[in-house]
Scaffold this active site. Structure first.
Site, PDB file in Angstrom:
ATOM      1  N   TYR A   1       0.815  -1.208   0.000  1.00 40.30           N
ATOM      2  CA  TYR A   1       0.000   0.000   0.000  1.00 40.30           C
ATOM      3  C   TYR A   1       0.852   1.264   0.000  1.00 40.30           C
ATOM      4  O   TYR A   1       0.666   2.145  -0.814  1.00 40.30           O
ATOM      5  CB  TYR A   1      -0.925   0.003   1.221  1.00 40.30           C
ATOM      6  CG  TYR A   1      -2.091  -0.967   1.107  1.00 40.30           C
ATOM      7  CD1 TYR A   1      -2.337  -1.655  -0.076  1.00 40.30           C
ATOM      8  CD2 TYR A   1      -2.928  -1.191   2.180  1.00 40.30           C
ATOM      9  CE1 TYR A   1      -3.385  -2.535  -0.184  1.00 40.30           C
ATOM     10  CE2 TYR A   1      -3.994  -2.075   2.082  1.00 40.30           C
ATOM     11  CZ  TYR A   1      -4.222  -2.754   0.902  1.00 40.30           C
ATOM     12  OH  TYR A   1      -5.274  -3.620   0.805  1.00 40.30           O
ATOM     13  N   ASP A   2       1.775   1.349   0.925  1.00 41.94           N
ATOM     14  CA  ASP A   2       2.606   2.555   1.003  1.00 41.94           C
ATOM     15  C   ASP A   2       3.709   2.321   2.024  1.00 41.94           C
ATOM     16  O   ASP A   2       3.447   2.205   3.212  1.00 41.94           O
ATOM     17  CB  ASP A   2       1.767   3.764   1.410  1.00 41.94           C
ATOM     18  CG  ASP A   2       2.505   5.083   1.216  1.00 41.94           C
ATOM     19  OD1 ASP A   2       3.753   5.062   1.230  1.00 41.94           O
ATOM     20  OD2 ASP A   2       1.844   6.117   1.031  1.00 41.94           O
TER      21      ASP A   2
END
Length: 481
Positions: free
Chosen positions: A280-281
């Site tokens: 995701y990040d």
């Protein structure tokens, strides 16, 4: 010297950079959730198959598509139907199947949402479409969405008590206050157009929609401010994937087509039958992961504590210090994310020294030093200045540590248990991580206090540059002939 010239806020509510507390315009886009819970009525395979069949009928996918939705430990995810190579396209979803503010504008409620923020209008759209049931084009997609996640915005008061004293609690409460404020505007729209809604819209409904967008929406994609992409948002997160590059993009459908496609690739090779994951990040902290998605990781890089420093307006040199800060691309308030096991951010000590500058050191604030002062602040200015920042930081860490209702040892003992409730596991991980970082900061400044006598300060450096100090630090006196 008084310590009031340095303002330290151990529990910042927000940062002066774009963040989802205020809107959905994030620096980087991110999709759905790792820890999505299935709906209250457990999602059954037929619902997944019906959703897939709908996408097939609409020619979004085919039976030869590399991946299809299925039940996984996280709820629903994407399963490889065959071996998938690294960077191979897993799926492509045309724009006509995206849900964004443009879709809201074209809907029945569109004419009445002009005064709402983009994400608020999309949230209201989701609520209404869910109310419509079989009358909604999106019913089969909405049936797959969870009723809640383990995000802290869904925690009970008792559960929130487990993160007492943490920065995550302050941020969660601020976000909930934001949502409640936007809901008041939504109520005005709903009350004015009751005929468009089959039942009243509640705050719980709005929090559900907010949670869906917070966790599943892709943002800042080639001009798209906020996009829900059915099917693509079923992709789950894996901490094992550490590639920085993103696995999704918006591209044209073809040479002779004006349509746009949301394209999702696999960042790693996948075997048939395995779940397809993405990252995701990498830059998100555990607190951000817990707030957005409802999970945390054990990687030290995720364990952070944000220190907020401020130049107080009561400072007699406020104007000069603010000018120096702004010249160096900072401001009246500065935020520093301290990461477990890593050094302090490079601009933190200079900013601390600037705030603490006063007394006999204030000559450095004169305009003649304006272009060079930051270089001086990167090194110790004076013993009194350095001692001040050490003591204030130590006092601030002590105050912050006293706000937790458990000790590090108690949390570590809890963490060893393998049967913790998922939300309690998040709470323990968050508060333990914050305390470890605070202790790390305290240890650093405690050690620095012991080194004060051995540091070289501005006056000594200046004399040495002028050739007036010998190698042993003794002053050199020149005799006239």
């Amino acid at each position: 010297m008084a310590t009031t010239i340095l303002s330290f806020h151990p529990f910042p509510l927000s940062k002066p950079k774009p963040k989802p507390t205020n809107n959905f315009n994030r620096k980087t886009p991110f999709p759905s959730i790792h820890c999505l819970q299935p709906p209250t009525t457990t999602t059954k395979p037929p619902a997944v198959e019906t959703f897939w069949q709908w996408l097939t009928d609409q020619r979004v996918v085919t039976e030869k598509s590399p991946a299809k939705p299925g039940l996984v430990p996280q709820g629903v995810g994407l399963i490889a139907q065959r071996d998938i190579a690294r960077n191979e396209v897993v799926l492509e979803v045309p724009k006509r199947f995206w849900i964004n503010p443009d879709v809201v504008i074209g809907s029945e409620i569109g004419p009445f949402c002009g005064g709402l923020k983009g994400w608020v209008s999309v949230a209201l759209f989701l609520i209404r479409e869910r109310m419509l049931g079989d009358g909604s084009k999106w019913r089969l997609y909405l049936d797959l969405l969870p009723q809640w996640t383990d995000s802290t915005i869904f925690w009970s008061e008792e559960e929130l008590n487990e993160i007492q004293g943490t920065q995550l609690l302050r941020t969660t409460l601020a976000v909930k206050e934001l949502v409640q404020g936007e809901f008041q505007k939504v109520e005005e729209v709903v009350l004015s157009h009751r005929q468009l809604f089959t039942s009243p819209v509640t705050l719980d409904d709005f929090f559900w929609a907010f949670g869906i967008l917070r966790s599943r929406a892709f943002t800042q994609l080639s001009g798209e401010s906020l996009v829900l992409v059915p099917l693509a948002d079923l992709i789950n997160h894996s901490p094992e994937i550490t590639r920085e590059d993103y696995a999704w993009e918006i591209k044209g459908a073809g040479l002779f087509s004006r349509d746009l496609l949301f394209s999702l690739r696999s960042p790693v090779p996948i075997k048939a039958g395995e779940q397809v994951f993405i990252q995701y990040d990498l830059k998100k902290s555990n607190a951000e992961l817990a707030l957005d998605y409802g999970f945390i990781e054990s990687r030290p890089e995720r364990i952070t504590y944000t220190i907020t420093l401020e130049i107080p307006e009561s400072d007699p040199f406020y104007g000069d210090k603010l000018d120096i800060a702004e010249v160096n691309k900072m401001g009246e308030v500065a935020y520093f994310d301290i990461i477990l096991g890593q050094r302090l951010p490079p601009t933190m000590l200079p900013y601390l020294r600037l705030i603490a500058l006063g007394g006999t050191d204030s000559f450095l604030l004169e305009s003649i030093f304006r272009n060079t002062i930051w270089g001086h602040l990167e090194l110790p200015v004076s013993r009194s200045n350095e001692e001040l920042i050490c003591q204030v930081m130590l006092d601030a860490c002590k105050t912050a540590l006293s706000s937790y209702h458990t000790t590090v040892e108690e949390d570590e003992k809890l963490k060893e248990q393998n049967s913790l409730d998922p939300r309690l596991e998040i709470a323990v991980g968050i508060r333990l991580g914050e305390k470890k970082v605070l202790q790390q900061i305290a240890d650093l400044f405690e050690e620095r206090k012991t080194e004060l006598d051995g540091l070289e300060y501005y006056q000594e450096r200046r004399l040495r540059q002028l050739g007036l100090v010998g190698e042993e630090g003794d002053l050199i006196f020149w005799e006239s002939k």
